[in-house]
Design a protein around this motif. Structure first.
Motif, PDB file in Angstrom:
ATOM      1  N   ARG A 112      16.134   3.987  -2.116  1.00  0.00           N
ATOM      2  CA  ARG A 112      16.006   4.856  -0.941  1.00  0.00           C
ATOM      3  C   ARG A 112      16.473   6.291  -1.222  1.00  0.00           C
ATOM      4  O   ARG A 112      17.031   6.965  -0.361  1.00  0.00           O
ATOM      5  CB  ARG A 112      16.739   4.302   0.276  1.00  0.00           C
ATOM      6  N   PHE A 113      16.231   6.730  -2.464  1.00  0.00           N
ATOM      7  CA  PHE A 113      16.450   8.141  -2.761  1.00  0.00           C
ATOM      8  C   PHE A 113      15.320   8.968  -2.152  1.00  0.00           C
ATOM      9  O   PHE A 113      15.473  10.161  -1.895  1.00  0.00           O
ATOM     10  CB  PHE A 113      16.518   8.377  -4.262  1.00  0.00           C
ATOM     11  N   TYR A 114      14.180   8.312  -1.957  1.00  0.00           N
ATOM     12  CA  TYR A 114      13.022   8.928  -1.319  1.00  0.00           C
ATOM     13  C   TYR A 114      12.414   7.934  -0.339  1.00  0.00           C
ATOM     14  O   TYR A 114      12.650   6.720  -0.435  1.00  0.00           O
ATOM     15  CB  TYR A 114      11.946   9.306  -2.353  1.00  0.00           C
ATOM     16  N   ASN A 115      11.616   8.458   0.580  1.00  0.00           N
ATOM     17  CA  ASN A 115      10.806   7.620   1.457  1.00  0.00           C
ATOM     18  C   ASN A 115       9.362   7.649   0.978  1.00  0.00           C
ATOM     19  O   ASN A 115       8.892   8.694   0.501  1.00  0.00           O
ATOM     20  CB  ASN A 115      10.856   8.132   2.898  1.00  0.00           C
ATOM     21  N   PRO A 116       8.637   6.560   1.101  1.00  0.00           N
ATOM     22  CA  PRO A 116       7.212   6.591   0.741  1.00  0.00           C
ATOM     23  C   PRO A 116       6.452   7.567   1.637  1.00  0.00           C
ATOM     24  O   PRO A 116       6.791   7.729   2.808  1.00  0.00           O
ATOM     25  CB  PRO A 116       6.749   5.151   0.984  1.00  0.00           C
ATOM     26  N   ASP A 117       5.412   8.196   1.087  1.00  0.00           N
ATOM     27  CA  ASP A 117       4.553   9.057   1.899  1.00  0.00           C
ATOM     28  C   ASP A 117       3.575   8.236   2.721  1.00  0.00           C
ATOM     29  O   ASP A 117       3.122   8.658   3.785  1.00  0.00           O
ATOM     30  CB  ASP A 117       3.780  10.035   0.996  1.00  0.00           C
ATOM     31  N   GLY A 118       3.248   7.056   2.213  1.00  0.00           N
ATOM     32  CA  GLY A 118       2.344   6.149   2.919  1.00  0.00           C
ATOM     33  C   GLY A 118       2.687   4.717   2.596  1.00  0.00           C
ATOM     34  O   GLY A 118       3.345   4.421   1.596  1.00  0.00           O
ATOM     35  N   GLY A 119       2.265   3.782   3.471  1.00  0.00           N
ATOM     36  CA  GLY A 119       2.594   2.380   3.261  1.00  0.00           C
ATOM     37  C   GLY A 119       4.039   2.087   3.623  1.00  0.00           C
ATOM     38  O   GLY A 119       4.735   2.918   4.222  1.00  0.00           O
ATOM     39  N   GLU A 120       4.516   0.907   3.226  1.00  0.00           N
ATOM     40  CA  GLU A 120       5.902   0.544   3.529  1.00  0.00           C
ATOM     41  C   GLU A 120       6.443  -0.450   2.515  1.00  0.00           C
ATOM     42  O   GLU A 120       5.682  -1.149   1.830  1.00  0.00           O
ATOM     43  CB  GLU A 120       6.017  -0.018   4.947  1.00  0.00           C
ATOM     44  N   VAL A 175       1.902  10.341  -7.294  1.00  0.00           N
ATOM     45  CA  VAL A 175       2.541   9.567  -8.359  1.00  0.00           C
ATOM     46  C   VAL A 175       2.215   8.086  -8.186  1.00  0.00           C
ATOM     47  O   VAL A 175       1.929   7.390  -9.155  1.00  0.00           O
ATOM     48  CB  VAL A 175       4.068   9.786  -8.350  1.00  0.00           C
ATOM     49  N   LEU A 176       2.271   7.605  -6.953  1.00  0.00           N
ATOM     50  CA  LEU A 176       1.890   6.224  -6.637  1.00  0.00           C
ATOM     51  C   LEU A 176       0.741   6.262  -5.640  1.00  0.00           C
ATOM     52  O   LEU A 176       0.749   7.070  -4.711  1.00  0.00           O
ATOM     53  CB  LEU A 176       3.068   5.449  -6.044  1.00  0.00           C
ATOM     54  N   GLN A 177      -0.238   5.357  -5.825  1.00  0.00           N
ATOM     55  CA  GLN A 177      -1.415   5.341  -4.952  1.00  0.00           C
ATOM     56  C   GLN A 177      -1.712   3.920  -4.488  1.00  0.00           C
ATOM     57  O   GLN A 177      -2.078   3.065  -5.294  1.00  0.00           O
ATOM     58  CB  GLN A 177      -2.634   5.909  -5.692  1.00  0.00           C
ATOM     59  N   ASP A 178      -1.512   3.660  -3.195  1.00  0.00           N
ATOM     60  CA  ASP A 178      -1.815   2.348  -2.586  1.00  0.00           C
ATOM     61  C   ASP A 178      -1.265   1.202  -3.421  1.00  0.00           C
ATOM     62  O   ASP A 178      -1.979   0.227  -3.716  1.00  0.00           O
ATOM     63  CB  ASP A 178      -3.330   2.188  -2.395  1.00  0.00           C
ATOM     64  N   LEU A 179       0.009   1.312  -3.792  1.00  0.00           N
ATOM     65  CA  LEU A 179       0.626   0.314  -4.672  1.00  0.00           C
ATOM     66  C   LEU A 179       1.099  -0.893  -3.859  1.00  0.00           C
ATOM     67  O   LEU A 179       1.829  -0.741  -2.876  1.00  0.00           O
ATOM     68  CB  LEU A 179       1.813   0.952  -5.400  1.00  0.00           C
ATOM     69  N   SER A 180       0.701  -2.091  -4.282  1.00  0.00           N
ATOM     70  CA  SER A 180       1.109  -3.324  -3.596  1.00  0.00           C
ATOM     71  C   SER A 180       1.537  -4.364  -4.628  1.00  0.00           C
ATOM     72  O   SER A 180       0.802  -4.636  -5.589  1.00  0.00           O
ATOM     73  CB  SER A 180      -0.032  -3.886  -2.743  1.00  0.00           C
ATOM     74  N   PHE A 181       2.708  -4.924  -4.461  1.00  0.00           N
ATOM     75  CA  PHE A 181       3.172  -6.050  -5.280  1.00  0.00           C
ATOM     76  C   PHE A 181       4.374  -6.677  -4.589  1.00  0.00           C
ATOM     77  O   PHE A 181       4.929  -6.128  -3.638  1.00  0.00           O
ATOM     78  CB  PHE A 181       3.526  -5.610  -6.705  1.00  0.00           C
ATOM     79  N   ARG A 182       4.792  -7.826  -5.085  1.00  0.00           N
ATOM     80  CA  ARG A 182       5.888  -8.563  -4.450  1.00  0.00           C
ATOM     81  C   ARG A 182       6.912  -8.984  -5.504  1.00  0.00           C
ATOM     82  O   ARG A 182       6.557  -9.326  -6.634  1.00  0.00           O
ATOM     83  CB  ARG A 182       5.334  -9.791  -3.723  1.00  0.00           C
ATOM     84  N   GLN A 226       0.824  -1.218   0.000  1.00  0.00           N
ATOM     85  CA  GLN A 226       0.000   0.000   0.000  1.00  0.00           C
ATOM     86  C   GLN A 226       0.860   1.271   0.000  1.00  0.00           C
ATOM     87  O   GLN A 226       0.649   2.202   0.778  1.00  0.00           O
ATOM     88  CB  GLN A 226      -0.957  -0.001   1.202  1.00  0.00           C
ATOM     89  N   VAL A 227       1.827   1.303  -0.898  1.00  0.00           N
ATOM     90  CA  VAL A 227       2.771   2.429  -0.971  1.00  0.00           C
ATOM     91  C   VAL A 227       2.166   3.587  -1.759  1.00  0.00           C
ATOM     92  O   VAL A 227       1.638   3.401  -2.861  1.00  0.00           O
ATOM     93  CB  VAL A 227       4.100   1.972  -1.622  1.00  0.00           C
ATOM     94  N   SER A 228       2.277   4.787  -1.188  1.00  0.00           N
ATOM     95  CA  SER A 228       1.845   6.010  -1.866  1.00  0.00           C
ATOM     96  C   SER A 228       3.014   6.997  -1.865  1.00  0.00           C
ATOM     97  O   SER A 228       3.834   7.009  -0.944  1.00  0.00           O
ATOM     98  CB  SER A 228       0.645   6.640  -1.148  1.00  0.00           C
ATOM     99  N   PHE A 229       3.050   7.839  -2.904  1.00  0.00           N
ATOM    100  CA  PHE A 229       4.150   8.819  -2.985  1.00  0.00           C
ATOM    101  C   PHE A 229       3.747   9.954  -3.917  1.00  0.00           C
ATOM    102  O   PHE A 229       3.063   9.754  -4.921  1.00  0.00           O
ATOM    103  CB  PHE A 229       5.425   8.153  -3.514  1.00  0.00           C
ATOM    104  N   ALA A 230       4.213  11.166  -3.552  1.00  0.00           N
ATOM    105  CA  ALA A 230       4.005  12.347  -4.397  1.00  0.00           C
ATOM    106  C   ALA A 230       5.267  13.195  -4.341  1.00  0.00           C
ATOM    107  O   ALA A 230       5.847  13.387  -3.271  1.00  0.00           O
ATOM    108  CB  ALA A 230       2.803  13.150  -3.917  1.00  0.00           C
ATOM    109  N   TYR A 231       5.718  13.722  -5.489  1.00  0.00           N
ATOM    110  CA  TYR A 231       6.892  14.603  -5.501  1.00  0.00           C
ATOM    111  C   TYR A 231       6.526  15.975  -4.958  1.00  0.00           C
ATOM    112  O   TYR A 231       7.248  16.562  -4.189  1.00  0.00           O
ATOM    113  CB  TYR A 231       7.450  14.721  -6.920  1.00  0.00           C
TER     114      TYR A 231
END
Length: 608
Positions: free
Chosen positions: A418-426, A385-392, A375-380
Motif C-alpha cells: 500500500r505504498f501506492y493505490n491502483p489506478d484501476g481495478g482492485e 506499468v500494469l495493465q488489467d492484471l489479474s491473479f490470485r 484487473q489492476v492497472s497502474f502508472a507512475y
C-alpha cells in the motif's frame, strides 16, 4: 488565500499564542515593564538640568509626568528611610535620583534577562513545533510523492526554511512587542512636554511605515527565490557526497563543481536582490526620518516657549524613536523574509496523500483465504506499468515474479504494501478491498525485505527491534540466530550494541541483509514481500542470506522477486511478466516445457 499575504504566517503565530497564553502574557508584561524602566530615566534629565541652572532658566510649563515620578521617588525614599536626602536641596535630589536610577538598573537588568529568555524560548518552541508537524505530515505522504522529489531539496525546506522562520520569529517576539512599546512610551514622554511634539511623533510613525510595506513585498519574493536556490545547492551537495565513489571513478569532480558553482551564483544573485530591497528600505527610512527631524527643529521656533529640561526630554524621546522604528522595520522585513520560507513550507503542508483510510475501514487480523488482483492497472507517470492484471495468491503459497526490467514486478510489491493505490481495478484480501482495511493493521502483518537493505544509524539490536519494539530479549535473540546475525554480531567488541553507521555502512552487504531478515522474522508476518533480496551480494553472502530467507518463508504467504531463477524453483507458482501483463504462469517444470516461452528463454540466458 493569496500567496503574498501575511495571514497564514500570522495565523501560525496566533495559534501558537493561543496554545501558550500564559507564557506569551508573561512576555508581554515583561516587555511593558522593560519599556517603562528604559524610558523613565529620561524624566530624571529634567531634575539634573534644573539642579545646575538658575531658577529663572528652569521655569516653564509644568510636566505632570515628571511630577508623578517625583512623588513616587519621595514615597520610595520614605519606604527606604532615606527621606533625609530630600531635605538637602538640589544635592539631595540628585542623590535620591541616583538611588532610584540604580534600583531601575537592577530591575531593568532582571527584566531584560527574563524577557529575552522567554521570547527566544517562544520562538524556538514555535519552530520546533513547526518542524515536528512538517516531518509528521511528510512521513504520511505516499511513496509517489517521494519518488518525484529531491532529497536535498526536502531537507533544505525542513532545515533551512524553518531556520529562517526561527531567526525571524526570534526578532518578532523580541522586537515586535518591545519596539512598539518603546515608541508608545516615547510618545507619552513627548506629549508630557508638548502636545505638538507628541503629535509630530504620532504622525511620523505611519509615514515611516510606508517604505517598510513597499520594500517588504520585494523582500518576500527575493527570500522565496533565494531559499529555492539554497535547496538546489543542498541537493547538489547531497548528490556529490552520496555518489562520491562514482564522482571519483569517472573523474567528475570538475563537472560537479562547475554545476555546484552555477547554483551558488544563482543563490548569490537572488540573495543580493533581496538585500538590495532591505537596504533600500533602511535608506529610505533614515532619509525620511532625518528630513522630518529637520522640519521639527525648524518648527521649534514657532512653538510655545519651554524650559531647557523639558526640551531635552522631548528631543530625547523623538531622537531615540528612529532606532525603534528602524528595528521595527527590520523585524517587518525579516517577517516578510520568513514569509517566503513559510510559503515554501505551506506548499508541502497542503500536499495530500492519495493513500487515505476510508471511513469505517476494517481491522485486519489474519489471512484466512488469499489475496486477489482483479484487473489492476497502474502508472507512475503517464506510461502504464500494469495493465488489467489479474491473479490470485492462496494463503501459505510462495509466489515468484519473473520478467525483464520494467515488467512491473516491484510495482506489484508496492501495491501489496500500500505504498501506492491502483489506478484501476482492485486488490482483494479475503474478498475485502485492500483500501477498506485499516492501513496500520495491514502493515502490522507484512514484512518487506528489499534488494537495498536500509539500517538506521543505531545499534544492531535497535535495528532488529524495529520489527517488534516490545519484543523480549529471548525473542529478538532467537530472530537474530535464525537469520544468522549472531555469527558476526557477537564477534564485535560491543556485540549487538555495535552502532552500524549511516545506512548500515559499518556492515557488509550480506550482514546488513541478515539484520533486515532478523527484523522481518521478529515481526512474524502473515505476508512476506521479497524484492531481489540477494541481487547485490557475492556468492558466499548470497548463500547465507538465502538460507536465512528460506527460514523466514517457511509456512508464510510469500511473494518473491529473484534475479537468479535457481532460487525460485521451489515456488508454488511462478508468474512471468512482460510489459505489465502476465504472459506465462505455472511451476518451474511446467514453464520449462514451453520452449518458446519467455521463462525458458530467461533460464537459458542465465545458464549461459
Amino acid at each position: 488565500m493569496k500567496k503574498n499575504s501575511l495571514l497564514p504566517l500570522l495565523k501560525l503565530l496566533g495559534d501558537f499564542i493561543l496554545r501558550h497564553k500564559g507564557m506569551i502574557g508573561g512576555v508581554l508584561a515583561l516587555g511593558v515593564f522593560q519599556a517603562a524602566l528604559t524610558k523613565a530615566p529620561y524624566l530624571l534629565v529634567k531634575e539634573v538640568v534644573d539642579a545646575f541652572l538658575p531658577p529663572s532658566a528652569a521655569q516653564g510649563p509644568p510636566n505632570h509626568l515628571f511630577d508623578s515620578l517625583m512623588v513616587a521617588k519621595k514615597d520610595l525614599m520614605a519606604f527606604l528611610h532615606l527621606d533625609g536626602l530630600l531635605q538637602r536641596g538640589a544635592t539631595g535630589n540628585l542623590g535620591s535620583s541616583a538611588i532610584l536610577l540604580a534600583l531601575m538598573a537592577i530591575l531593568g537588568g532582571a527584566t531584560i534577562f527574563f524577557y529575552r529568555y522567554f521570547s527566544n524560548l517562544a520562538a524556538s518552541m514555535l519552530v520546533v513545533d513547526l518542524r515536528n508537524r512538517l516531518c509528521s505530515h511528510l512521513l504520511r505522504l505516499s511513496s509517489k510523492y517521494f519518488g518525484l522529489q529531491r532529497t536535498g531539496e526536502m531537507i533544505s525546506r525542513v532545515s533551512n526554511d524553518t531556520n529562517t522562520i526561527r531567526h525571524s520569529f526570534t526578532l518578532v517576539f523580541e522586537n515586535a512587542v518591545l519596539e512598539p512599546l518603546f515608541l508608545l512610551f516615547n510618545a507619552i514622554l513627548a506629549f508630557s512636554v508638548s502636545p505638538w511634539m507628541g503629535w509630530f511623533l504620532v504622525v511620523m510613525i505611519p509615514v515611516l511605515g510606508l517604505p517598510m510595506t513597499r520594500f517588504g513585498r520585494k523582500v518576500r519574493k527575493g527570500s522565496g527565490k533565494s531559499l529555492q536556490a539554497m535547496g538546489q545547492a543542498t541537493d547538489a551537495m547531497s548528490q556529490m557526497f552520496l555518489g562520491f565513489r562514482t564522482v571519483k571513478a569517472y573523474r567528475l569532480e570538475d563537472r560537479e563543481l562547475e554545476e555546484f558553482e552555477k547554483i551558488n551564483e544563482t543563490f548569490l544573485r537572488r540573495t543580493m536582490k533581496m538585500v538590495r530591497a532591505k537596504a533600500g528600505s533602511q535608506a529610505l527610512l533614515y532619509t525620511t526620518y532625518m528630513l522630518g527631524f529637520a522640519g521639527l527643529l525648524y518648527g521649534l521656533q514657532y512653538l510655545p516657549k519651554m524650559d531647557l529640561a523639558n526640551m531635552g526630554i522631548g528631543l530625547a524621546a523623538i531622537g531615540t524613536s528612529y532606532t525603534h522604528i528602524k528595528r521595527t522595520a527590520r523585524t517587518f522585513n525579516l517577517l516578510k523574509e520568513s514569509q517566503g520560507a513559510f510559503d515554501r513550507l505551506q506548499e508541502l503542508m497542503e500536499l495530500r496523500s492519495e493513500i487515505v483510510e476510508k471511513e469505517g475501514a476494517k481491522e485486519f487480523r489474519t489471512l484466512e483465504d488469499g489475496i486477489e488482483f482483479h484487473q489492476v492497472s497502474f502508472a507512475y507517470e503517464k506510461d502504464p506499468v500494469l495493465q488489467d492484471l489479474s491473479f490470485r495468491i492462496e494463503k501459505g503459497q510462495k509466489i515468484a515474479l519473473v520478467g525483464p526490467s520494467g515488467a512491473g514486478k516491484s510495482t506489484i510489491l508496492n501495491l501489496l504494501g500500500r505504498f501506492y493505490n491502483p489506478d484501476g481495478g482492485e486488490i482483494l484480501v479475503d474478498g475485502v478491498p485492500l483500501d477498506e482495511i485499516k492501513l496500520s493493521s495491514w502493515l502490522d502483518h507484512i514484512s518487506i525485505v528489499d534488494q537495498a537493505p536500509f539500517l538506521f544509524n543505531r545499534s544492531i539490536r535497535d535495528n532488529i527491534l524495529l520489527g517488534k519494539e516490545n519484543a523480549t530479549e529471548e525473542e529478538w535473540r532467537e530472530a537474530a540466530r535464525m537469520a544468522r546475525v549472531d555469527e558476526f554480531a557477537e564477534q564485535f567488541p560491543d556485540g549487538y550494541e555495535t552502532v552500524v553507521g549511516e545506512g548500515g555502512d559499518a556492515l557488509s552487504g550480506g550482514q546488513k541483509q541478515r539484520v533486515t531478515i532478523a527484523r522481518a522474522i521478529l515481526r512474524d508476518p502473515e505476508l512476506l514481500l521479497l524484492d531481489e533480496a540477494t541481487s547485490a551480494l557475492d556468492t558466499e553472502s548470497e548463500k547465507m542470506v538465502q538460507e536465512a530467507l528460506d527460514v523466514l518463508m517457511r509456512g508464510r504467504t510469500s511473494v518473491v522477486i529473484a534475479h537468479r531463477l535457481s532460487t525460485i524453483r521451489a515456488s508454488d507458482r511462478i508468474l512471468v511478466l512482460e510489459k505489465g501483463r502476465i504472459v506465462e504462469e505455472g511451476s518451474h517444470e511446467e514453464l520449462l516445457q514451453n520452449k518458446s516461452g519467455l521463462y525458458h528463454k530467461l533460464t537459458l540466458l542465465q545458464e549461459a
